[in-house]
Design a protein around this motif. Structure first.
Motif, PDB file in Angstrom:
ATOM      1  N   GLY A 137     -17.289  45.043 -41.295  1.00 28.81           N
ATOM      2  CA  GLY A 137     -16.228  44.343 -40.429  1.00 28.81           C
ATOM      3  C   GLY A 137     -15.166  43.614 -41.145  1.00 28.81           C
ATOM      4  N   PHE A 138     -15.440  43.441 -42.617  1.00 23.91           N
ATOM      5  CA  PHE A 138     -14.560  42.679 -43.513  1.00 23.91           C
ATOM      6  C   PHE A 138     -14.463  43.837 -44.565  1.00 23.91           C
ATOM      7  N   ARG A 147      -8.948  45.889 -28.887  1.00 21.62           N
ATOM      8  CA  ARG A 147      -9.484  46.207 -30.107  1.00 21.62           C
ATOM      9  C   ARG A 147      -9.333  47.244 -31.276  1.00 21.62           C
ATOM     10  N   ASP A 166     -16.791  40.682 -25.727  1.00 21.09           N
ATOM     11  CA  ASP A 166     -15.481  41.596 -26.407  1.00 21.09           C
ATOM     12  C   ASP A 166     -15.698  43.113 -25.982  1.00 21.09           C
ATOM     13  N   LEU A 194     -19.506  35.321 -36.833  1.00 23.34           N
ATOM     14  CA  LEU A 194     -18.812  34.590 -35.752  1.00 23.34           C
ATOM     15  C   LEU A 194     -19.443  34.588 -34.432  1.00 23.34           C
ATOM     16  N   ARG A 195     -20.326  35.547 -34.007  1.00 22.52           N
ATOM     17  CA  ARG A 195     -20.980  35.394 -32.707  1.00 22.52           C
ATOM     18  C   ARG A 195     -21.837  34.293 -32.973  1.00 22.52           C
ATOM     19  N   LEU A 211     -11.617  33.526 -41.882  1.00 21.63           N
ATOM     20  CA  LEU A 211     -12.372  34.908 -42.668  1.00 21.63           C
ATOM     21  C   LEU A 211     -12.572  34.676 -44.110  1.00 21.63           C
ATOM     22  N   MET A 236     -11.852  35.765 -29.881  1.00 19.25           N
ATOM     23  CA  MET A 236     -12.829  37.110 -30.027  1.00 19.25           C
ATOM     24  C   MET A 236     -12.794  37.541 -28.544  1.00 19.25           C
ATOM     25  N   HIS A 258      -8.868  40.165 -30.039  1.00 17.03           N
ATOM     26  CA  HIS A 258      -7.926  39.779 -31.252  1.00 17.03           C
ATOM     27  C   HIS A 258      -8.512  39.639 -32.466  1.00 17.03           C
ATOM     28  N   LEU A 259      -7.839  39.533 -33.582  1.00 14.00           N
ATOM     29  CA  LEU A 259      -8.358  39.171 -34.928  1.00 14.00           C
ATOM     30  C   LEU A 259      -8.505  37.647 -35.095  1.00 14.00           C
ATOM     31  N   VAL A 260      -9.731  37.253 -35.785  1.00 13.91           N
ATOM     32  CA  VAL A 260      -9.799  35.865 -36.149  1.00 13.91           C
ATOM     33  C   VAL A 260      -8.731  35.715 -37.177  1.00 13.91           C
ATOM     34  N   THR A 282     -19.150  40.076 -40.561  1.00 10.01           N
ATOM     35  CA  THR A 282     -18.298  38.836 -40.200  1.00 10.01           C
ATOM     36  C   THR A 282     -18.263  38.751 -38.749  1.00 10.01           C
ATOM     37  N   GLY A 283     -18.765  39.962 -37.828  1.00 12.99           N
ATOM     38  CA  GLY A 283     -18.640  39.830 -36.466  1.00 12.99           C
ATOM     39  C   GLY A 283     -20.039  39.122 -35.875  1.00 12.99           C
ATOM     40  N   ARG A 329     -10.600  43.280 -42.829  1.00  7.48           N
ATOM     41  CA  ARG A 329      -9.921  43.967 -41.678  1.00  7.48           C
ATOM     42  C   ARG A 329      -8.128  43.695 -41.774  1.00  7.48           C
ATOM     43  N   ARG A 360     -21.750  42.366 -24.180  1.00  9.06           N
ATOM     44  CA  ARG A 360     -20.943  41.747 -25.155  1.00  9.06           C
ATOM     45  C   ARG A 360     -19.743  41.464 -24.423  1.00  9.06           C
ATOM     46  N   GLN A 414      -6.837  40.104 -46.309  1.00  4.02           N
ATOM     47  CA  GLN A 414      -8.266  40.053 -46.666  1.00  4.02           C
ATOM     48  C   GLN A 414      -8.688  40.821 -47.517  1.00  4.02           C
TER      49      GLN A 414
HETATM   50  P1  AMP Z   1     -17.061  43.199 -34.824  1.00  6.56           P
HETATM   51  O1  AMP Z   1     -18.515  42.866 -34.376  1.00  6.56           O
HETATM   52  O2  AMP Z   1     -17.112  43.416 -36.384  1.00  6.56           O
HETATM   53  O3  AMP Z   1     -16.482  44.155 -34.246  1.00  6.56           O
HETATM   54  O4  AMP Z   1     -16.354  41.686 -34.688  1.00  6.56           O
HETATM   55  C1  AMP Z   1     -16.157  41.073 -33.389  1.00  6.56           C
HETATM   56  C2  AMP Z   1     -14.988  40.217 -33.563  1.00  6.56           C
HETATM   57  O5  AMP Z   1     -14.931  39.269 -34.707  1.00  6.56           O
HETATM   58  C3  AMP Z   1     -13.771  41.234 -33.798  1.00  6.56           C
HETATM   59  O6  AMP Z   1     -13.103  41.720 -32.603  1.00  6.56           O
HETATM   60  C4  AMP Z   1     -12.826  39.981 -34.103  1.00  6.56           C
HETATM   61  O7  AMP Z   1     -12.459  39.133 -33.268  1.00  6.56           O
HETATM   62  C5  AMP Z   1     -13.739  39.056 -34.931  1.00  6.56           C
HETATM   63  N1  AMP Z   1     -13.905  39.572 -36.705  1.00  6.56           N
HETATM   64  C6  AMP Z   1     -14.857  39.856 -37.029  1.00  6.56           C
HETATM   65  N2  AMP Z   1     -14.518  40.384 -38.506  1.00  6.56           N
HETATM   66  C7  AMP Z   1     -13.250  40.010 -38.628  1.00  6.56           C
HETATM   67  C8  AMP Z   1     -12.394  39.994 -39.558  1.00  6.56           C
HETATM   68  N3  AMP Z   1     -12.469  40.541 -40.766  1.00  6.56           N
HETATM   69  N4  AMP Z   1     -11.082  39.514 -39.546  1.00  6.56           N
HETATM   70  C9  AMP Z   1     -10.656  38.886 -38.293  1.00  6.56           C
HETATM   71  N5  AMP Z   1     -11.534  38.968 -37.115  1.00  6.56           N
HETATM   72  C10 AMP Z   1     -12.915  39.387 -37.282  1.00  6.56           C
END
Ligand code: AMP
Length: 188
Positions: free
Chosen positions: A86-87, A145, A136, A36-37, A65, A54, A58-60, A32-33, A89, A134, A93
């Motif tokens: 990543g899902f 995070r 974030d 979103l990216r 999601l 992001m 913080h969490l989306v 999911t990251g 979280r 990155r 969810q």
């Molecule tokens: P990751 O690459 O999985 O660390 O995700 C990067 C960023 O995407 C996270 O810090 C969140 O902001 C967002 N994100 C990814 N997956 C989720 C999720 N399941 N729920 C909420 N935010 C998410």
């Protein structure tokens, strides 16, 4: 259909291992990251909405999601397995995922967690920030995070332990050693 959740804090190595597992077993890797990216870098309406969230670490929102994952399941209805990276979280969810899979006649098969100590996580995340640029992964955001993980995501461990789906693998060592340990507990 084998539905594997690769679980663990940010920096645990989920992405690296998820790609390898998906390749070995012929399953679909869903990060999911990454999704979103991609939205952020393409400047889509969704990307514009989540960019600052992001970047702050913080969490989306759960709603977004869940929408994303529903469309992932619709688009990939012919695959024989998923590696979710990543899902979920949050508890919400996780519950929604159960519902989505149930509707499709499936369920979570196992939750495999990568266990890495906090000091190592911070070290890895800061290194990645430098290497990949990155946004974030700056020091404050890294801390944020990890706070989000402890607060929102860690409670999922009990959720899946109760369902007897949870297993842990030590996530420090060489990529190949960790990969073979993960493979040895995946019983297809
Ligand atoms: P990751 O690459 O999985 O660390 O995700 C990067 C960023 O995407 C996270 O810090 C969140 O902001 C967002 N994100 C990814 N997956 C989720 C999720 N399941 N729920 C909420 N935010 C998410």
């Amino acid at each position: 259909m084998f539905n594997l959740i690769l679980f663990g804090p940010p920096g645990a190595g989920k992405g690296t291992q998820a790609i390898k597992i998906a390749e070995k077993f012929g399953w679909k890797h869903v990060s999911t990251g990454d999704i979103l990216r991609a939205e952020v870098s393409q400047g889509t309406p969704l990307g514009l909405k989540v960019k600052s969230v992001m970047e702050a670490g913080h969490l989306v929102s759960d709603e977004l999601l869940i929408e994303i994952m529903e469309s992932v399941f619709v688009k990939n209805n012919a695959v024989n397995g998923f590696v979710l990276d990543g899902f979920p979280r949050t508890l919400k969810q996780a519950q929604e995922l159960d519902g989505m899979l149930h509707k499709l006649g499936h369920a979570v098969t196992m939750v495999l967690a990568l266990e890495v100590n906090e000091e190592e996580l911070v070290k890895r995340l800061l290194k990645r920030a430098q290497e990949q640029g990155r946004l974030d992964d700056t020091e404050d955001v890294v801390k944020n995070r990890l706070v989000q993980y402890h607060h929102h995501t860690k409670p999922l461990i009990d959720y899946y332990k109760e369902k007897k789906l949870y297993q842990e693998v030590y996530g420090v060592g060489s990529i190949e050693d960790i990969f073979s340990q993960l493979c040895s507990v995946i019983k297809t």
